[in-house]
Design a protein around this motif. Structure first.
Motif, PDB file in Angstrom:
ATOM      1  N   ILE A 102       0.843  -1.203   0.000  1.00 21.35           N
ATOM      2  CA  ILE A 102       0.000   0.000   0.000  1.00 21.35           C
ATOM      3  C   ILE A 102       0.874   1.248   0.000  1.00 21.35           C
ATOM      4  O   ILE A 102       0.701   2.155  -0.816  1.00 21.35           O
ATOM      5  CB  ILE A 102      -0.958  -0.008   1.210  1.00 21.35           C
ATOM      6  N   ASP A 103       1.830   1.296   0.913  1.00 20.05           N
ATOM      7  CA  ASP A 103       2.703   2.469   1.028  1.00 20.05           C
ATOM      8  C   ASP A 103       3.516   2.699  -0.242  1.00 20.05           C
ATOM      9  O   ASP A 103       3.582   3.827  -0.759  1.00 20.05           O
ATOM     10  CB  ASP A 103       3.651   2.313   2.219  1.00 20.05           C
ATOM     11  N   GLU A 107       3.629   5.721  -3.426  1.00 21.46           N
ATOM     12  CA  GLU A 107       4.868   6.411  -3.799  1.00 21.46           C
ATOM     13  C   GLU A 107       5.182   6.254  -5.283  1.00 21.46           C
ATOM     14  O   GLU A 107       5.956   7.020  -5.837  1.00 21.46           O
ATOM     15  CB  GLU A 107       6.044   5.883  -2.964  1.00 21.46           C
ATOM     16  N   ASN A 108       4.579   5.250  -5.912  1.00 21.51           N
ATOM     17  CA  ASN A 108       4.834   4.972  -7.327  1.00 21.51           C
ATOM     18  C   ASN A 108       3.663   5.341  -8.232  1.00 21.51           C
ATOM     19  O   ASN A 108       3.549   4.834  -9.344  1.00 21.51           O
ATOM     20  CB  ASN A 108       5.205   3.493  -7.498  1.00 21.51           C
ATOM     21  N   GLY A 109       2.781   6.220  -7.747  1.00 22.79           N
ATOM     22  CA  GLY A 109       1.719   6.756  -8.585  1.00 22.79           C
ATOM     23  C   GLY A 109       0.526   5.841  -8.806  1.00 22.79           C
ATOM     24  O   GLY A 109      -0.254   6.056  -9.737  1.00 22.79           O
ATOM     25  N   ARG A 158      -8.676   2.705  -2.508  1.00 18.78           N
ATOM     26  CA  ARG A 158      -8.321   3.906  -3.253  1.00 18.78           C
ATOM     27  C   ARG A 158      -7.360   4.725  -2.419  1.00 18.78           C
ATOM     28  O   ARG A 158      -7.549   4.905  -1.217  1.00 18.78           O
ATOM     29  CB  ARG A 158      -9.569   4.734  -3.557  1.00 18.78           C
ATOM     30  N   SER A 159      -6.338   5.233  -3.061  1.00 18.17           N
ATOM     31  CA  SER A 159      -5.376   6.084  -2.376  1.00 18.17           C
ATOM     32  C   SER A 159      -6.023   7.435  -2.071  1.00 18.17           C
ATOM     33  O   SER A 159      -6.774   7.976  -2.869  1.00 18.17           O
ATOM     34  CB  SER A 159      -4.149   6.307  -3.246  1.00 18.17           C
ATOM     35  N   LEU A 160      -5.684   7.983  -0.925  1.00 21.05           N
ATOM     36  CA  LEU A 160      -6.165   9.308  -0.559  1.00 21.05           C
ATOM     37  C   LEU A 160      -5.257  10.399  -1.125  1.00 21.05           C
ATOM     38  O   LEU A 160      -5.579  11.590  -1.027  1.00 21.05           O
ATOM     39  CB  LEU A 160      -6.263   9.424   0.954  1.00 21.05           C
ATOM     40  N   LYS A 161      -4.130  10.023  -1.708  1.00 19.93           N
ATOM     41  CA  LYS A 161      -3.177  10.994  -2.242  1.00 19.93           C
ATOM     42  C   LYS A 161      -3.585  11.558  -3.598  1.00 19.93           C
ATOM     43  O   LYS A 161      -3.053  12.575  -4.030  1.00 19.93           O
ATOM     44  CB  LYS A 161      -1.785  10.362  -2.388  1.00 19.93           C
TER      45      LYS A 161
END
Length: 162
Positions: A102-103, A107-109, A158-161
């Motif tokens: 997940i992390d 970091e890789n889009g 889903r990523s929050l970023k």
């Protein structure tokens, strides 16, 4: 010595393949029937999001991401694979590996992670939901295994970023 996470490299393949086959042999991890050769596995997985878990110098699990499509609009959507050796289950290995995926995916889009899990694989379902995956549907009778139609639950995070 403790549990550590390392990048999955070709030198890890014999142990990774063994653990993969253990999962296959349960009948509740994947439709795959035999662990593939390294080259086939390597081609189907993201290069920057693949990890192994090492406990007291023994490889006890692995995790990796696979693209869900070659179409550019889906470049940030990947499928999760997490496998833990039989003797290491229930010790937090899967949680550590999935959290690392997940992390690193963020970091890789990668903005969406998805998992297809057999309903009978309650441990995997519990782990994914614990780390924020939500069930979005059931793919009923999506494939046969040994002549039996199998359902697959589709989960996503889903990523929050993004």
């Amino acid at each position: 010595m403790g549990l550590t996470i390392q990048n999955l490299e070709i030198i890890h393949w014999p142990a990774v393949s063994r653990i993969y086959q253990e999962g296959i042999d349960t009948g509740n991890a994947t439709f795959q029937q035999v662990s593939p050769a390294w080259d086939e596995w390597d081609k189907g997985h993201e290069k920057n999001c693949r990890f192994v878990a090492v406990l007291n110098d023994e490889l006890v699990g692995w995790a990796a991401l696979s693209p869900v499509s070659q179409r550019c609009v889906y470049a940030g959507v990947c499928e999760v694979s997490v496998y833990v050796a039989n003797e290491a289950r229930g010790q937090g290995v899967g949680k550590l590996l999935l959290q690392k995926l997940i992390d690193e995916s963020e970091e890789n889009g990668i903005w969406t992670l998805q998992a297809g899990i057999f309903p009978e694989n309650t441990g995997s379902l519990f782990l994914h939901k614990k780390l924020g995956f939500r069930e979005i549907g059931v793919r009923e009778k999506i494939g046969q295994m040994n002549g039996v139609w199998r359902d697959v639950l589709l989960l996503e995070k889903r990523s929050l970023k993004f």
